[in-house]
Design a protein around this motif. Structure first.
Motif, PDB file in Angstrom:
ATOM      1  N   LEU A   1      -5.746   4.014  -2.172  1.00 19.97           N
ATOM      2  CA  LEU A   1      -5.617   5.045  -1.143  1.00 19.97           C
ATOM      3  C   LEU A   1      -5.533   4.407   0.231  1.00 19.97           C
ATOM      4  O   LEU A   1      -6.457   3.725   0.670  1.00 19.97           O
ATOM      5  CB  LEU A   1      -6.819   6.009  -1.194  1.00 19.97           C
ATOM      6  N   GLU A   2      -4.412   4.646   0.909  1.00 25.76           N
ATOM      7  CA  GLU A   2      -4.274   4.227   2.311  1.00 25.76           C
ATOM      8  C   GLU A   2      -4.663   5.434   3.155  1.00 25.76           C
ATOM      9  O   GLU A   2      -3.874   6.365   3.330  1.00 25.76           O
ATOM     10  CB  GLU A   2      -2.824   3.804   2.595  1.00 25.76           C
ATOM     11  N   GLY A   3      -5.908   5.446   3.615  1.00 25.95           N
ATOM     12  CA  GLY A   3      -6.425   6.603   4.336  1.00 25.95           C
ATOM     13  C   GLY A   3      -7.931   6.626   4.258  1.00 25.95           C
ATOM     14  O   GLY A   3      -8.578   5.603   4.425  1.00 25.95           O
TER      15      GLY A   3
ATOM     16  N   PRO B   1      -4.901   3.160   7.241  1.00 28.13           N
ATOM     17  CA  PRO B   1      -3.452   3.010   7.444  1.00 28.13           C
ATOM     18  C   PRO B   1      -3.138   1.745   8.236  1.00 28.13           C
ATOM     19  O   PRO B   1      -3.930   1.333   9.089  1.00 28.13           O
ATOM     20  CB  PRO B   1      -3.087   4.263   8.249  1.00 28.13           C
ATOM     21  N   LYS B   2      -1.995   1.165   7.942  1.00 27.75           N
ATOM     22  CA  LYS B   2      -1.627  -0.103   8.598  1.00 27.75           C
ATOM     23  C   LYS B   2      -1.629   0.005  10.118  1.00 27.75           C
ATOM     24  O   LYS B   2      -1.960  -0.941  10.823  1.00 27.75           O
ATOM     25  CB  LYS B   2      -0.248  -0.556   8.111  1.00 27.75           C
ATOM     26  N   ALA B   3      -1.275   1.165  10.641  1.00 27.25           N
ATOM     27  CA  ALA B   3      -1.185   1.328  12.097  1.00 27.25           C
ATOM     28  C   ALA B   3      -2.551   1.492  12.761  1.00 27.25           C
ATOM     29  O   ALA B   3      -2.667   1.454  13.981  1.00 27.25           O
ATOM     30  CB  ALA B   3      -0.325   2.546  12.422  1.00 27.25           C
ATOM     31  N   SER B   4      -3.600   1.660  11.959  1.00 26.99           N
ATOM     32  CA  SER B   4      -4.930   1.916  12.517  1.00 26.99           C
ATOM     33  C   SER B   4      -5.443   0.725  13.316  1.00 26.99           C
ATOM     34  O   SER B   4      -5.297  -0.431  12.915  1.00 26.99           O
ATOM     35  CB  SER B   4      -5.915   2.217  11.385  1.00 26.99           C
TER      36      SER B   4
END
Length: 202
Positions: A27-29, A49-52
């Motif tokens: 889970l990405e989240g 998430p990668k952008a976090s």
């Protein structure tokens, strides 16, 4: 071959409860309470998430009562858990970056690694399994339950087996989650090792 599910976003309650061998959930989240409750096998991996830009070791990623009564499997979460993490765990292995109160309560088996802060009453009623806890501010002595568990440093020579095991646990965790905090600890392992406690039943 195991079945791998790749999810993204916010999972509600009870992600991966009763998870069975052969099912790997990514889970990405983030997720709410009861992640991995009663899980028997397989793998649950949760990462932001990668952008976090959040610092995972200071950010909640899963809720309360995760891994409750788990009997097997693995849970890797790149962030902090809420209260009652790993309660009644009898065989699962997990890595998280922080935990609330009552972590590892009534634990009878398995292995939990906390790469950061815990709440109070850690290990109350714990009779089996063991845990590693990274204690950056030397507060853990006041936080664990002294009744049934004891804590040991693993930096000395006689604890080499535990040191090697911890390094392999964090390495696997980083391979799965790509946690920047986990990688930082690995890159500076000799500096962080004196700050870890091994927690096990008396």
């Amino acid at each position: 071959a195991p079945l791998t599910l790749k999810l993204s976003g916010v999972a509600g309650q009870s992600l991966g409860v009763w998870n069975a061998g052969g099912l790997n959930l990514y889970l990405e989240g983030d997720a709410n309470d009861y992640v991995g409750k009663g899980m028997a096998g397989g793998k649950i991996v949760i990462f932001p998430p990668k952008a976090s830009t959040l610092e995972t070791q200071k950010t909640s990623i899963i809720g309360n009562t995760c891994l409750y009564g788990a009997t097997g499997g693995q849970l890797f979460a790149a962030g902090c858990a809420g209260e009652r993490f790993g309660v009644r765990n009898s065989g699962a292995r997990a890595v998280i970056e922080g935990a609330g109160d009552h972590c590892c309560e009534y634990m009878t088996g398995g292995q939990i690694t906390v790469l950061g802060n815990t709440g109070y009453n850690f290990g109350a009623g714990m009779t089996g399994g063991f845990a590693y806890v990274l204690d950056l501010d030397r507060s853990f002595v006041d936080k664990y339950n002294h009744e049934l568990v004891e804590i040991h440093r693993i930096s000395n020579y006689s604890m080499e087996e535990y040191r090697n095991h911890l390094r392999s646990v964090i390495t696997e965790y980083c391979n799965e989650t790509r946690s920047a905090w986990g990688l930082h600890i690995l890159d500076n392992f000799d500096d962080y090792i004196p700050k870890f406690w091994l927690v096990k039943p008396k």
